[in-house]
Structure formats: structure tokens, C-alpha cells
Design an enzyme around this catalytic site. Sequence first.
Site, PDB file in Angstrom:
ATOM      1  N   GLU A 112       0.729  -1.247   0.070  1.00 28.81           N
ATOM      2  CA  GLU A 112      -0.122  -0.031   0.049  1.00 28.81           C
ATOM      3  C   GLU A 112       0.716   1.109   0.132  1.00 28.81           C
ATOM      4  O   GLU A 112       0.388   2.314  -0.764  1.00 28.81           O
ATOM      5  CB  GLU A 112      -0.930  -0.046   1.214  1.00 28.81           C
ATOM      6  CG  GLU A 112      -1.957  -1.097   1.251  1.00 28.81           C
ATOM      7  CD  GLU A 112      -3.134  -0.795   1.843  1.00 28.81           C
ATOM      8  OE1 GLU A 112      -4.264  -0.792   1.354  1.00 28.81           O
ATOM      9  OE2 GLU A 112      -3.050  -1.095   3.238  1.00 28.81           O
ATOM     10  N   GLU A 132      -4.350  -9.704   2.755  1.00 27.11           N
ATOM     11  CA  GLU A 132      -5.301  -9.469   4.026  1.00 27.11           C
ATOM     12  C   GLU A 132      -6.627 -10.416   3.970  1.00 27.11           C
ATOM     13  O   GLU A 132      -6.874 -10.869   5.113  1.00 27.11           O
ATOM     14  CB  GLU A 132      -5.731  -7.955   4.157  1.00 27.11           C
ATOM     15  CG  GLU A 132      -4.802  -6.914   4.314  1.00 27.11           C
ATOM     16  CD  GLU A 132      -3.722  -6.692   3.326  1.00 27.11           C
ATOM     17  OE1 GLU A 132      -3.074  -5.612   3.681  1.00 27.11           O
ATOM     18  OE2 GLU A 132      -3.622  -7.268   2.331  1.00 27.11           O
TER      19      GLU A 132
END
Length: 259
Positions: free
Chosen positions: A115, A135
Site C-alpha cells: 500500500e 489481507e
Amino acid sequence: MSLQMPETFKYEKRGKIAIMTVNRPDAMNAFTEEMLSAMDAAFEDFQKDDDLWVAILTGAGDKSFCSGMDLGEAIPKLNAGEQMGYEDHTKRPFSDVFKPIITAVNGFCIAGGMEFMQGTDIRIAAEHATFGLGEVRFGLVPAGGTHVRLPRQIPWAVAMELLLTGENLDAKRAYDIGLINKIVPKEELMEEAMKLAEKICMNSPLAVRTAKEIAVRQASLEAGFVLEKALAARVFGSHDAQEGPKAFMERRKPNFTGK
């Protein structure tokens, strides 16, 4: 006046180039809250310093660029149903930094590390680099801007494959889909990043900053960030969000319920 940085995050100035290093190699360069605060302070200083024109973000060692948040800190927050991320719902990593940022990826670039990379402009990777967003395998979602940024940076189908399977990509695949700019031998990684930074520094800093600012502002990502934050809240407050990281720490298969 120089900033006081923790040992786990280094901020160095070499002429017109700022070098920021995630320095926790013994923990795969996983981020703590202290490190996040240090990085925010470093980039704020970088923005304000007229003598700094380009930043390079990298990780210490050759095993990991960044593996995301430290689970030891994250699990108590998840157990309390807290959502991790920026307090300002319209911001994500480096979304308001208009000077160029180069990422030098040395190893694992996963979860929060990926990210961070999505918030940078040019990405150089070592041959052994690995990219991924795992995730969903832990009952979570990558709510640091990925749902907004990634489908704009690579083909939709590949972005969804990463988001929905949680599987990783090697450096070659990442290069083929346009996620990174170049692959180099690991011993040449920082040299290549510096060469690129120096090439950018040969140009007008005002023109370079303006070119990036136009590109960033015209994308109008803020509404997407707000939506991501709002919808991710139902995941971070779920049983699955507590179960996934706990199972990972206990080295067992998670028992997801969808609740």
C-alpha cells in the site's frame, strides 16, 4: 534543525535526495505506530525543504521492503473493533506529497508495504522481490488506499485477483503488468534508484512538482478513500478480523464465519 528519528526508521539527506529506510529487518520491516509517525514526520520535512527534490523509500536488508503492520500492535486494536489507518478519511500514504517518490523494493512488499508502494511514483525492484495483498486470508481488507489505487495502476482483472485471492506476484509478473518500472540485481538496487533520482534532479523542480501535482489532483481519489474507509469498518469490526490474525500468530487455519 534535524528531526529525531527512532532507530527503526532512518531519514537521510544526500544533496537534493532524501533517503528514507524502514529499519526493522529482524521483523521483516513490519511497521509500528512509532515508525508510522516517524515516516509522516520525515515526509512532512521533505515536503517543506526546498533543497530536497526527490525521495527514495526503501527497507533495510534484502529480505523485506515492508511486510505491513506489526501484528503484535495490530491484534489488540482489531480485538477492540478498531480500524487501522489514516484519521483523515480523504488521505492515504503520500496522497498529498507532490514531490517525486521512488520506491526501491528489496524483498517482500506485502500488505501495508504494498500500500505504501502504491502511493509512490516510480518503483525499482530487486529480482527476488515479492508483491502481494494477503489481507483477505486473515479476515481483513487492505484499507490503505488499495481498492482505489490498484485498479487504476494495473489491469482490473489482475487487481481483483490480488485482492480476492490474497496470493503474491513475483518481480517478473509485477513488471509485466506495469506495477513496477524496472528489475535489477539486488546489489544494484540502491545504485539504480539513486541514478533515477539524480536524473529527475536534472530537471526544473517546479516543473517536476507541478507535473506530479496535476497528475495526482486530476485523479480525484478522495471520494474513493472515504468510501473505502466506511465500508472497511464492517470488516475490521467483525469476528473474522479478530480470528484471522490470531490464527496466523498461533500458526493454525482460521475458522471464518463471515460475521
